[in-house]
Design a protein around this motif. Sequence first.
Motif, PDB file in Angstrom:
ATOM      1  N   LYS A  36       0.822  -1.224   0.000  1.00  0.00           N
ATOM      2  CA  LYS A  36       0.000   0.000   0.000  1.00  0.00           C
ATOM      3  C   LYS A  36       0.851   1.267   0.000  1.00  0.00           C
ATOM      4  CE  LYS A  36      -4.087  -2.029   2.037  1.00  0.00           C
ATOM      5  NZ  LYS A  36      -5.026  -2.065   3.135  1.00  0.00           N
ATOM      6  N   SER A  37       2.118   1.124   0.325  1.00  0.00           N
ATOM      7  CA  SER A  37       3.017   2.278   0.354  1.00  0.00           C
ATOM      8  C   SER A  37       3.993   2.279  -0.821  1.00  0.00           C
ATOM      9  CB  SER A  37       3.802   2.286   1.664  1.00  0.00           C
ATOM     10  OG  SER A  37       2.925   2.449   2.757  1.00  0.00           O
ATOM     11  N   VAL A  38       3.688   1.497  -1.843  1.00  0.00           N
ATOM     12  CA  VAL A  38       4.554   1.429  -3.019  1.00  0.00           C
ATOM     13  C   VAL A  38       3.980   2.313  -4.119  1.00  0.00           C
ATOM     14  CG1 VAL A  38       5.469  -0.072  -4.841  1.00  0.00           C
ATOM     15  CG2 VAL A  38       5.352  -0.907  -2.477  1.00  0.00           C
ATOM     16  N   LYS A  39       4.845   3.161  -4.676  1.00  0.00           N
ATOM     17  CA  LYS A  39       4.516   3.931  -5.872  1.00  0.00           C
ATOM     18  C   LYS A  39       5.268   3.287  -7.026  1.00  0.00           C
ATOM     19  CE  LYS A  39       4.212   8.593  -3.877  1.00  0.00           C
ATOM     20  NZ  LYS A  39       4.838   9.939  -3.963  1.00  0.00           N
ATOM     21  N   TYR A  40       4.536   2.880  -8.045  1.00  0.00           N
ATOM     22  CA  TYR A  40       5.179   2.308  -9.226  1.00  0.00           C
ATOM     23  C   TYR A  40       5.353   3.390 -10.278  1.00  0.00           C
ATOM     24  CZ  TYR A  40       4.355  -2.320  -7.281  1.00  0.00           C
ATOM     25  OH  TYR A  40       4.358  -3.425  -6.473  1.00  0.00           O
ATOM     26  N   LEU A  41       6.478   3.349 -10.948  1.00  0.00           N
ATOM     27  CA  LEU A  41       6.729   4.230 -12.071  1.00  0.00           C
ATOM     28  C   LEU A  41       6.955   3.324 -13.276  1.00  0.00           C
ATOM     29  CD1 LEU A  41       7.129   7.084 -13.128  1.00  0.00           C
ATOM     30  CD2 LEU A  41       9.538   6.918 -12.482  1.00  0.00           C
ATOM     31  N   ASP A  42       6.019   3.370 -14.214  1.00  0.00           N
ATOM     32  CA  ASP A  42       6.035   2.441 -15.334  1.00  0.00           C
ATOM     33  C   ASP A  42       6.795   2.989 -16.532  1.00  0.00           C
ATOM     34  OD1 ASP A  42       4.522   0.169 -14.326  1.00  0.00           O
ATOM     35  OD2 ASP A  42       2.825   1.557 -14.231  1.00  0.00           O
ATOM     36  N   PHE A  43       7.581   2.114 -17.129  1.00  0.00           N
ATOM     37  CA  PHE A  43       8.320   2.393 -18.353  1.00  0.00           C
ATOM     38  C   PHE A  43       7.929   1.338 -19.377  1.00  0.00           C
ATOM     39  CE2 PHE A  43      10.753   4.172 -14.895  1.00  0.00           C
ATOM     40  CZ  PHE A  43      11.175   5.401 -15.391  1.00  0.00           C
ATOM     41  N   SER A  44       7.947   1.728 -20.648  1.00  0.00           N
ATOM     42  CA  SER A  44       7.451   0.805 -21.674  1.00  0.00           C
ATOM     43  C   SER A  44       8.530   0.233 -22.584  1.00  0.00           C
ATOM     44  CB  SER A  44       6.390   1.508 -22.528  1.00  0.00           C
ATOM     45  OG  SER A  44       6.954   2.651 -23.142  1.00  0.00           O
ATOM     46  N   GLY A  45       9.741   0.691 -22.476  1.00  0.00           N
ATOM     47  CA  GLY A  45      10.766   0.155 -23.358  1.00  0.00           C
ATOM     48  C   GLY A  45      12.139   0.683 -23.029  1.00  0.00           C
ATOM     49  N   GLY A  46      13.090   0.322 -23.877  1.00  0.00           N
ATOM     50  CA  GLY A  46      14.467   0.749 -23.677  1.00  0.00           C
ATOM     51  C   GLY A  46      15.262  -0.291 -22.916  1.00  0.00           C
ATOM     52  N   ASN A  47      16.559  -0.059 -22.838  1.00  0.00           N
ATOM     53  CA  ASN A  47      17.422  -1.019 -22.144  1.00  0.00           C
ATOM     54  C   ASN A  47      18.040  -0.448 -20.869  1.00  0.00           C
ATOM     55  OD1 ASN A  47      19.239   0.737 -23.294  1.00  0.00           O
ATOM     56  ND2 ASN A  47      20.374  -0.819 -24.434  1.00  0.00           N
ATOM     57  N   ASP A  48      17.467   0.646 -20.362  1.00  0.00           N
ATOM     58  CA  ASP A  48      18.011   1.271 -19.146  1.00  0.00           C
ATOM     59  C   ASP A  48      18.131   0.301 -17.983  1.00  0.00           C
ATOM     60  OD1 ASP A  48      18.270   4.396 -19.410  1.00  0.00           O
ATOM     61  OD2 ASP A  48      16.478   3.814 -20.531  1.00  0.00           O
ATOM     62  N   PHE A  49      17.180  -0.601 -17.862  1.00  0.00           N
ATOM     63  CA  PHE A  49      17.138  -1.477 -16.690  1.00  0.00           C
ATOM     64  C   PHE A  49      17.826  -2.823 -16.918  1.00  0.00           C
ATOM     65  CE2 PHE A  49      13.446   1.375 -16.418  1.00  0.00           C
ATOM     66  CZ  PHE A  49      13.758   2.009 -15.231  1.00  0.00           C
ATOM     67  N   LEU A  50      18.443  -2.978 -18.074  1.00  0.00           N
ATOM     68  CA  LEU A  50      19.127  -4.222 -18.384  1.00  0.00           C
ATOM     69  C   LEU A  50      20.294  -4.417 -17.433  1.00  0.00           C
ATOM     70  CD1 LEU A  50      19.428  -6.616 -20.393  1.00  0.00           C
ATOM     71  CD2 LEU A  50      20.992  -5.161 -21.682  1.00  0.00           C
ATOM     72  N   ASP A  51      20.305  -5.563 -16.764  1.00  0.00           N
ATOM     73  CA  ASP A  51      21.456  -5.891 -15.923  1.00  0.00           C
ATOM     74  C   ASP A  51      22.174  -7.079 -16.551  1.00  0.00           C
ATOM     75  OD1 ASP A  51      19.395  -7.656 -15.235  1.00  0.00           O
ATOM     76  OD2 ASP A  51      20.076  -7.882 -13.189  1.00  0.00           O
ATOM     77  N   ILE A  52      23.463  -7.119 -16.355  1.00  0.00           N
ATOM     78  CA  ILE A  52      24.324  -8.104 -17.003  1.00  0.00           C
ATOM     79  C   ILE A  52      24.751  -9.129 -15.955  1.00  0.00           C
ATOM     80  CG2 ILE A  52      26.381  -8.441 -18.423  1.00  0.00           C
ATOM     81  CD1 ILE A  52      24.350  -6.393 -19.592  1.00  0.00           C
ATOM     82  N   ASP A  53      24.255 -10.368 -16.109  1.00  0.00           N
ATOM     83  CA  ASP A  53      24.551 -11.394 -15.120  1.00  0.00           C
ATOM     84  C   ASP A  53      25.379 -12.556 -15.648  1.00  0.00           C
ATOM     85  OD1 ASP A  53      23.205 -10.212 -12.917  1.00  0.00           O
ATOM     86  OD2 ASP A  53      21.289 -10.874 -13.735  1.00  0.00           O
ATOM     87  N   THR A  54      25.299 -12.818 -16.959  1.00  0.00           N
ATOM     88  CA  THR A  54      25.987 -13.985 -17.511  1.00  0.00           C
ATOM     89  C   THR A  54      26.960 -13.572 -18.604  1.00  0.00           C
ATOM     90  OG1 THR A  54      24.342 -14.354 -19.256  1.00  0.00           O
ATOM     91  CG2 THR A  54      23.932 -15.413 -17.093  1.00  0.00           C
ATOM     92  N   ARG A  55      27.868 -14.470 -18.934  1.00  0.00           N
ATOM     93  CA  ARG A  55      28.839 -14.231 -20.000  1.00  0.00           C
ATOM     94  C   ARG A  55      28.112 -13.983 -21.328  1.00  0.00           C
ATOM     95  NH1 ARG A  55      33.612 -12.307 -20.728  1.00  0.00           N
ATOM     96  NH2 ARG A  55      34.183 -13.270 -18.783  1.00  0.00           N
ATOM     97  N   GLU A  56      27.033 -14.729 -21.581  1.00  0.00           N
ATOM     98  CA  GLU A  56      26.263 -14.555 -22.820  1.00  0.00           C
ATOM     99  C   GLU A  56      25.662 -13.155 -22.905  1.00  0.00           C
ATOM    100  OE1 GLU A  56      25.744 -17.218 -20.660  1.00  0.00           O
ATOM    101  OE2 GLU A  56      27.040 -18.556 -21.833  1.00  0.00           O
ATOM    102  N   GLU A  57      25.081 -12.668 -21.793  1.00  0.00           N
ATOM    103  CA  GLU A  57      24.521 -11.321 -21.774  1.00  0.00           C
ATOM    104  C   GLU A  57      25.599 -10.267 -22.002  1.00  0.00           C
ATOM    105  OE1 GLU A  57      20.826 -12.169 -18.675  1.00  0.00           O
ATOM    106  OE2 GLU A  57      22.749 -11.458 -17.897  1.00  0.00           O
ATOM    107  N   TYR A  58      26.748 -10.502 -21.399  1.00  0.00           N
ATOM    108  CA  TYR A  58      27.852  -9.558 -21.568  1.00  0.00           C
ATOM    109  C   TYR A  58      28.326  -9.518 -23.015  1.00  0.00           C
ATOM    110  CZ  TYR A  58      32.539  -7.564 -21.172  1.00  0.00           C
ATOM    111  OH  TYR A  58      33.675  -6.803 -21.357  1.00  0.00           O
ATOM    112  N   GLU A  59      28.471 -10.668 -23.635  1.00  0.00           N
ATOM    113  CA  GLU A  59      28.941 -10.719 -25.022  1.00  0.00           C
ATOM    114  C   GLU A  59      27.965 -10.024 -25.961  1.00  0.00           C
ATOM    115  OE1 GLU A  59      31.902 -11.516 -26.000  1.00  0.00           O
ATOM    116  OE2 GLU A  59      32.524 -12.230 -24.022  1.00  0.00           O
ATOM    117  N   LYS A  60      26.671 -10.094 -25.671  1.00  0.00           N
ATOM    118  CA  LYS A  60      25.674  -9.431 -26.508  1.00  0.00           C
ATOM    119  C   LYS A  60      25.796  -7.910 -26.461  1.00  0.00           C
ATOM    120  CE  LYS A  60      21.985 -12.847 -26.281  1.00  0.00           C
ATOM    121  NZ  LYS A  60      20.655 -13.131 -25.733  1.00  0.00           N
TER     122      LYS A  60
END
Length: 186
Positions: free
Chosen positions: A160-184
């Motif tokens: 009840k105390s959470v405010k969501y801020l919605d985004f519809s695209g882009g790669n701003d939130f992309l996090d890199i966890d694996t070697r495959e993701e990094y290579e891409k």
Amino acid sequence: MITAIVLASGYSSRMGENKLLLLKDGIPMVEHLFRQFYKINFYGVIVVTQYREVERLAKSYGYTTIINNIPQNGISESIKLGVKNTDIDSNFMFFTGDQPFLRREIIKKIMDISDNRYIVVPRLLGERKSPVVFGKVYREELLRLSGDIGGKEIINKNLKSVKYLDFSGGNDFLDIDTREEYEKVR
């Protein structure tokens, strides 16, 4: 008043090496994030890490560094170290160091809707992302976390105390966890 807390103590087990120091466009991944903090009116920037290389890099930007000597206790230890080293009146914005595409404009949008009583969570196509802002009223709850449990537990208990801020695209939130993701993205 918001303090940025960068959680940079993980083991990068899926990557097999310290992903924060892997180069993206010739710059360590975590440094992309550090560069976005310029021209943002943070009360302070705290980098919690177990890595001396990350500590040196953060200090070169003038950021406060806290060494996490017990990272095996999980992400909660980094959260608590960051929170303990903030001003009592500060809100907390938690970042991971593996989001090299996160832009200053996105960070500011999240900050703009924050206040002392709420948790601000960005969402991309309905999925929760980082960075998240916790109002100062969550200080004690954050300090009670244990193990490899992050802020999700507090978010889920306080919907009840959470405010969501919605985004519809882009790669701003992309996090890199694996070697495959990094290579891409490299």
